[in-house]
Every structure is written in C-alpha cells, then in structure tokens.
Motif scaffolding. Structure first.
Motif, PDB file in Angstrom:
ATOM      1  N   ASP A  42      -7.482  24.632   4.044  1.00  0.00           N
ATOM      2  CA  ASP A  42      -8.753  24.069   3.600  1.00  0.00           C
ATOM      3  C   ASP A  42      -8.675  22.540   3.557  1.00  0.00           C
ATOM      4  O   ASP A  42      -7.777  21.966   2.943  1.00  0.00           O
ATOM      5  N   PHE A  43      -9.631  21.871   4.237  1.00  0.00           N
ATOM      6  CA  PHE A  43      -9.627  20.409   4.300  1.00  0.00           C
ATOM      7  C   PHE A  43      -9.638  19.769   2.911  1.00  0.00           C
ATOM      8  O   PHE A  43      -9.105  18.680   2.723  1.00  0.00           O
ATOM      9  N   ALA A  44     -10.253  20.430   1.959  1.00  0.00           N
ATOM     10  CA  ALA A  44     -10.391  19.836   0.632  1.00  0.00           C
ATOM     11  C   ALA A  44      -9.070  19.755  -0.123  1.00  0.00           C
ATOM     12  O   ALA A  44      -8.914  18.923  -1.022  1.00  0.00           O
ATOM     13  N   THR A  45      -8.113  20.621   0.234  1.00  0.00           N
ATOM     14  CA  THR A  45      -6.882  20.682  -0.556  1.00  0.00           C
ATOM     15  C   THR A  45      -5.595  20.610   0.249  1.00  0.00           C
ATOM     16  O   THR A  45      -4.523  20.535  -0.348  1.00  0.00           O
ATOM     17  N   ARG A  46      -5.658  20.659   1.578  1.00  0.00           N
ATOM     18  CA  ARG A  46      -4.416  20.822   2.341  1.00  0.00           C
ATOM     19  C   ARG A  46      -3.465  19.634   2.198  1.00  0.00           C
ATOM     20  O   ARG A  46      -2.245  19.800   2.280  1.00  0.00           O
ATOM     21  N   MET A  47      -3.969  18.426   1.971  1.00  0.00           N
ATOM     22  CA  MET A  47      -3.093  17.259   1.868  1.00  0.00           C
ATOM     23  C   MET A  47      -2.484  17.095   0.476  1.00  0.00           C
ATOM     24  O   MET A  47      -1.326  16.708   0.348  1.00  0.00           O
ATOM     25  N   LYS A  48      -3.276  17.378  -0.549  1.00  0.00           N
ATOM     26  CA  LYS A  48      -2.821  17.123  -1.916  1.00  0.00           C
ATOM     27  C   LYS A  48      -2.581  18.389  -2.731  1.00  0.00           C
ATOM     28  O   LYS A  48      -2.005  18.328  -3.814  1.00  0.00           O
ATOM     29  N   GLY A  49      -3.030  19.538  -2.237  1.00  0.00           N
ATOM     30  CA  GLY A  49      -2.857  20.770  -2.987  1.00  0.00           C
ATOM     31  C   GLY A  49      -3.880  20.884  -4.106  1.00  0.00           C
ATOM     32  O   GLY A  49      -4.758  20.033  -4.273  1.00  0.00           O
ATOM     33  N   SER A  50      -3.772  21.935  -4.891  1.00  0.00           N
ATOM     34  CA  SER A  50      -4.672  22.157  -6.023  1.00  0.00           C
ATOM     35  C   SER A  50      -3.883  22.799  -7.148  1.00  0.00           C
ATOM     36  O   SER A  50      -2.769  23.280  -6.965  1.00  0.00           O
ATOM     37  N   GLY A  51      -4.487  22.810  -8.326  1.00  0.00           N
ATOM     38  CA  GLY A  51      -3.819  23.438  -9.454  1.00  0.00           C
ATOM     39  C   GLY A  51      -3.045  22.462 -10.304  1.00  0.00           C
ATOM     40  O   GLY A  51      -3.006  21.239 -10.054  1.00  0.00           O
ATOM     41  N   LEU A  52      -2.384  22.994 -11.318  1.00  0.00           N
ATOM     42  CA  LEU A  52      -1.699  22.176 -12.321  1.00  0.00           C
ATOM     43  C   LEU A  52      -0.600  21.308 -11.722  1.00  0.00           C
ATOM     44  O   LEU A  52      -0.477  20.122 -12.040  1.00  0.00           O
ATOM     45  N   TRP A  53       0.217  21.902 -10.847  1.00  0.00           N
ATOM     46  CA  TRP A  53       1.347  21.132 -10.311  1.00  0.00           C
ATOM     47  C   TRP A  53       0.856  20.011  -9.389  1.00  0.00           C
ATOM     48  O   TRP A  53       1.388  18.904  -9.426  1.00  0.00           O
ATOM     49  N   ALA A  54      -0.143  20.282  -8.586  1.00  0.00           N
ATOM     50  CA  ALA A  54      -0.716  19.246  -7.729  1.00  0.00           C
ATOM     51  C   ALA A  54      -1.318  18.120  -8.569  1.00  0.00           C
ATOM     52  O   ALA A  54      -1.204  16.934  -8.225  1.00  0.00           O
ATOM     53  N   GLU A  55      -1.945  18.481  -9.670  1.00  0.00           N
ATOM     54  CA  GLU A  55      -2.526  17.474 -10.565  1.00  0.00           C
ATOM     55  C   GLU A  55      -1.438  16.614 -11.191  1.00  0.00           C
ATOM     56  O   GLU A  55      -1.600  15.390 -11.362  1.00  0.00           O
ATOM     57  N   LEU A  56      -0.327  17.210 -11.540  1.00  0.00           N
ATOM     58  CA  LEU A  56       0.789  16.461 -12.108  1.00  0.00           C
ATOM     59  C   LEU A  56       1.323  15.435 -11.108  1.00  0.00           C
ATOM     60  O   LEU A  56       1.581  14.275 -11.462  1.00  0.00           O
ATOM     61  N   SER A  96       0.864  -1.182   0.000  1.00  0.00           N
ATOM     62  CA  SER A  96       0.000   0.000   0.000  1.00  0.00           C
ATOM     63  C   SER A  96       0.899   1.229   0.000  1.00  0.00           C
ATOM     64  O   SER A  96       2.045   1.179   0.445  1.00  0.00           O
ATOM     65  N   ALA A  97       0.364   2.326  -0.521  1.00  0.00           N
ATOM     66  CA  ALA A  97       1.165   3.551  -0.634  1.00  0.00           C
ATOM     67  C   ALA A  97       0.246   4.765  -0.581  1.00  0.00           C
ATOM     68  O   ALA A  97      -0.922   4.700  -0.974  1.00  0.00           O
ATOM     69  N   PHE A  98       0.794   5.858  -0.060  1.00  0.00           N
ATOM     70  CA  PHE A  98       0.073   7.120  -0.084  1.00  0.00           C
ATOM     71  C   PHE A  98       1.076   8.269  -0.116  1.00  0.00           C
ATOM     72  O   PHE A  98       2.275   8.072   0.121  1.00  0.00           O
ATOM     73  N   TYR A  99       0.584   9.455  -0.414  1.00  0.00           N
ATOM     74  CA  TYR A  99       1.457  10.628  -0.452  1.00  0.00           C
ATOM     75  C   TYR A  99       0.678  11.853  -0.009  1.00  0.00           C
ATOM     76  O   TYR A  99      -0.564  11.887  -0.040  1.00  0.00           O
ATOM     77  N   ASN A 100       1.394  12.877   0.410  1.00  0.00           N
ATOM     78  CA  ASN A 100       0.876  14.225   0.620  1.00  0.00           C
ATOM     79  C   ASN A 100       1.881  15.193   0.027  1.00  0.00           C
ATOM     80  O   ASN A 100       3.056  14.839  -0.161  1.00  0.00           O
ATOM     81  N   VAL A 101       1.443  16.403  -0.251  1.00  0.00           N
ATOM     82  CA  VAL A 101       2.384  17.431  -0.687  1.00  0.00           C
ATOM     83  C   VAL A 101       2.796  18.255   0.530  1.00  0.00           C
ATOM     84  O   VAL A 101       2.151  18.214   1.579  1.00  0.00           O
ATOM     85  N   ILE A 102       3.877  18.970   0.405  1.00  0.00           N
ATOM     86  CA  ILE A 102       4.423  19.717   1.540  1.00  0.00           C
ATOM     87  C   ILE A 102       3.417  20.750   2.043  1.00  0.00           C
ATOM     88  O   ILE A 102       2.704  21.399   1.275  1.00  0.00           O
ATOM     89  N   ARG A 103       3.344  20.848   3.372  1.00  0.00           N
ATOM     90  CA  ARG A 103       2.500  21.851   4.030  1.00  0.00           C
ATOM     91  C   ARG A 103       3.397  22.781   4.832  1.00  0.00           C
ATOM     92  O   ARG A 103       4.327  22.322   5.502  1.00  0.00           O
ATOM     93  N   LEU A 104       3.115  24.066   4.797  1.00  0.00           N
ATOM     94  CA  LEU A 104       3.956  25.054   5.488  1.00  0.00           C
ATOM     95  C   LEU A 104       3.126  25.962   6.393  1.00  0.00           C
ATOM     96  O   LEU A 104       3.075  27.183   6.207  1.00  0.00           O
ATOM     97  N   PRO A 105       2.487  25.404   7.422  1.00  0.00           N
ATOM     98  CA  PRO A 105       1.680  26.252   8.309  1.00  0.00           C
ATOM     99  C   PRO A 105       2.545  27.083   9.256  1.00  0.00           C
ATOM    100  O   PRO A 105       3.635  26.676   9.641  1.00  0.00           O
ATOM    101  N   TRP A 106       2.046  28.249   9.615  1.00  0.00           N
ATOM    102  CA  TRP A 106       2.626  29.096  10.655  1.00  0.00           C
ATOM    103  C   TRP A 106       4.131  29.282  10.489  1.00  0.00           C
ATOM    104  O   TRP A 106       4.608  29.634   9.445  1.00  0.00           O
ATOM    105  N   GLU A 107       4.899  28.988  11.546  1.00  0.00           N
ATOM    106  CA  GLU A 107       6.346  29.240  11.531  1.00  0.00           C
ATOM    107  C   GLU A 107       7.113  28.323  10.591  1.00  0.00           C
ATOM    108  O   GLU A 107       8.296  28.555  10.312  1.00  0.00           O
ATOM    109  N   LEU A 108       6.480  27.266  10.102  1.00  0.00           N
ATOM    110  CA  LEU A 108       7.195  26.351   9.218  1.00  0.00           C
ATOM    111  C   LEU A 108       7.601  27.024   7.914  1.00  0.00           C
ATOM    112  O   LEU A 108       8.628  26.686   7.326  1.00  0.00           O
ATOM    113  N   SER A 109       6.817  27.989   7.466  1.00  0.00           N
ATOM    114  CA  SER A 109       7.143  28.672   6.215  1.00  0.00           C
ATOM    115  C   SER A 109       8.491  29.400   6.279  1.00  0.00           C
ATOM    116  O   SER A 109       9.359  29.161   5.438  1.00  0.00           O
TER     117      SER A 109
END
Length: 362
Positions: free
Chosen positions: A310-324, A263-276
């Motif tokens: 946003d719960f709908a996009t925070r794990m995978k992102g949105s837009g062209l690069w996220a779709e790629l 099994s496998a899964f992925y998320n894209v990078i998240r940069l909340p608060w001081e992490l940015s």
C-alpha cells in the motif's frame, strides 16, 4: 526415512546464503540423502568464493518515469541491474526474477550493465519534447557499486548531465563517488547536483553482515565530509530501519551531521516477494535467537504480513512500532537541525545535448 536438512552457510563477502529459486521457476530441485553420507559431507565442505559476472545489456531506454505518490523524484536512471554490495534487505532483489535469475546470490554476482547508456540517454535528452524534471541516479541498485570502477557507466551519465547542465541527485553507499568530484563540485556550485549517502548503522560488524561489499560506515562518513568540504550538498539516508537489528539511528544522524549532512530521511524495511524468505534465511544464520522477535515487529508494521505494498504505508509502515521509529527520527533530526532548508536544484539551466534546440534566455 528421516529428513536430512543441509545447514545453510554464510558466504564470505555475500549477503545471501543461497541461490533461492525465483518466483517464475518451473522446476523445483531439492537435495536428498542417498544413504552414503554425501549430503552431510557436502554441507560441511567449504564453498569456493563466488566470482562476479558482468552481463552486457543494450538498453532501449534509460530514463524511467515514476508516478508513485510516496516517492519524491519524477524520473530515475539506473546504470546497473543487480548489485555487488549484497545488501540482504535490498527491495530490488526480486527484480532479478524477471531476468530468470535468482534474487539471492545471482542478484549480487550476476550484474547487468547497460553498456550503451550514454548514447541512449543523449538521444532521450535531445528530443524536442523533453522537459527536465527531478532526476535521481541509483534509486534501485547502487550506481557506484564495485564494477563501476572499471565500467564507468555512472561517470558517463554524469559527464552528459554536466554537458547539458541537467540537475540531478544520487544516492550511494560507496566512497567511489569521490572519484567524480571534478564534475559534482562545479555542478553543485550551480545548484545542479546533490548526493545522499546511506548509512544504515555505525556498527562495522553488523554492516559487514547486512551490506558485505559496501563501504564501511566510517568510510561513508569520510565521504560525506569530503563532499561537503567541496561544496556538494549532502544528505544521509538511515534506511532501512530494522527492529532489533540496527538500533543506532540517533548516533548515525549525529555522526552524519558532524560530517556535513544537512538533510536526512528514512524508510523501514520492506520484504516484497522473494526477499522475505531470503531475509528470514539471513536471520536464521546471524540472529537465530531473536529471529522470531524481529519478524514479529516487522509484521506488526505491515498489518500482520511480511509486506504490504500500500502506497500509504509501504515506506514508513504503520502501527505502534512504526510510530516509535517515526518519533525517534523526527526528534533526532529536529534536535540536530536537519531538513531546515530543502536541497533545491535548478531545473531551468538545462540545455539539450549537441546544441540541439534553442536555449532559454531566462
């Protein structure tokens, strides 16, 4: 007077390069030039190695409930707050701010350990109202980070779950999970345990920058193989995906499949608060020529911002690069055969600790 800036230095074995002030800090401090050259001298002087400090905590509760629609588990257990692995991308770094500590170096050098975790967890599992649900261990910080070798808090949790036949899954970057195979293997045989190993990249040099105190990529692959050979269901997390940084997702998935992950899964990078600002500091240190390009792609996946909760996009992102990224992941996992059968754990086997309550006949 011209501004004199101190060049930030990479610290050996640490992901963050500074003790960035947390967002609740009341006092702001900054270095200044006194005219005697001490600022430049201090910047060039080698920094002493930082020691890890364990801070004991008496926790009032252990099991944390989750109602976020984008997270698959209902409950989680985290024996530690802060993490020695020092992963620069860790979304949990800002949680140290609630303790009055820096999300930077404090997060990876001042580790909060819940010393009463087994006793409190036993009391929670013994409640008449308790009903088992999908339980995940190490969802915020790694449950097998280096201090676990001596403190054995994760071991104590698994011993109790073994005693009560409570199903669980755990996620880690550490080969130390192999220590507990004497508990994991028999539980896995009864569909009570599963392990997910995070492998961000196969590039050892990059991993040392991203995750300085985590096991090397080849060692994590060996851990996957060892667990699979002992009958433990294993999966791989190829998270987080960072544009123009770890570009070998397909190779990681192939290597993990060969090692036994199914099994496998992925998320894209998240940069909340001081992490940015911490991540930007890391980019300036290690990838100054492509830092702007990397941040532009991250912002492209976050609606033009560094982060969107946003719960709908925070794990995978949105837009062209996220779709790629999504297409690459789905094509690679489909080609290899991942996720054809879900790792299903048996929640019906649970028995309250210490004989409390009446067992189930069926």
């Amino acid at each position: 007077m011209d501004e004199v800036r101190i060049p930030v230095q990479a610290l050996k074995g640490r992901g963050a390069a500074s003790r960035l002030a947390h967002r609740f800090e009341k006092d702001a401090r900054a270095a200044f030039d006194d005219g005697w050259g001490t600022l430049e001298e201090g910047a060039m002087a080698p920094l002493p190695p930082l020691q890890t400090e364990v801070i004991w905590e008496d926790a009032r509760s252990i099991i944390t409930g989750n109602d976020s629609p984008d997270i698959y588990f209902e409950r989680s257990i985290n024996p530690y707050r802060g993490c020695e692995h020092g992963c620069i991308y860790c979304y949990a770094r800002p949680t140290h701010s609630y303790l009055g500590l820096s999300p930077g170096l404090d997060f990876e050098t001042r580790i909060i350990a819940k010393r009463n975790i087994a006793q409190v967890l036993r009391a929670e599992l013994a409640r008449k109202s308790y009903r088992p649900a999908h339980l995940a261990i190490g969802t915020v910080t790694d449950c097998y980070q280096p201090v676990e070798r001596e403190l054995r808090l994760t071991r104590a949790v698994i011993e109790l779950l073994h005693e009560t036949r409570h199903a669980f899954g755990l996620v880690t970057k550490s080969s130390a999970v192999e220590r507990d195979l004497d508990l994991l293997a028999p539980m896995a045989a009864e569909r009570l345990a599963a392990v997910y190993v995070t492998i961000t990249t196969l590039d050892g040099e990059l991993a040392r920058k991203l995750e300085p105190r985590a096991a090397a990529p080849h060692r994590r692959l060996r851990t996957l193989r060892t667990l699979a050979e002992q009958g433990v269901p294993v999966g791989v997390s190829v998270s987080p995906q960072i544009p123009f940084v770890n570009e070998d997702m397909e190779q990681v998935l192939e290597a993990a499949w060969d090692a036994g992950a199914r099994s496998a899964f992925y998320n894209v990078i998240r940069l909340p608060w001081e992490l940015s600002p911490l991540f930007r500091e890391w980019l300036a240190l290690h990838y100054p020529l492509r830092a702007d390009r990397i941040m532009a792609r991250i912002q492209e996946m976050r609606g033009g911002k560094d982060y969107d909760s946003d719960f709908a996009t925070r794990m995978k992102g949105s837009g062209l690069w996220a779709e790629l990224i999504r297409q690459r992941f789905e094509k690679a996992t489909a080609r290899l055969g991942y996720n054809r059968a879900r790792i299903a754990l048996d929640l019906r086997a649970f028995r309250p600790p210490g004989g409390a309550g009446q067992g189930h006949l069926f």
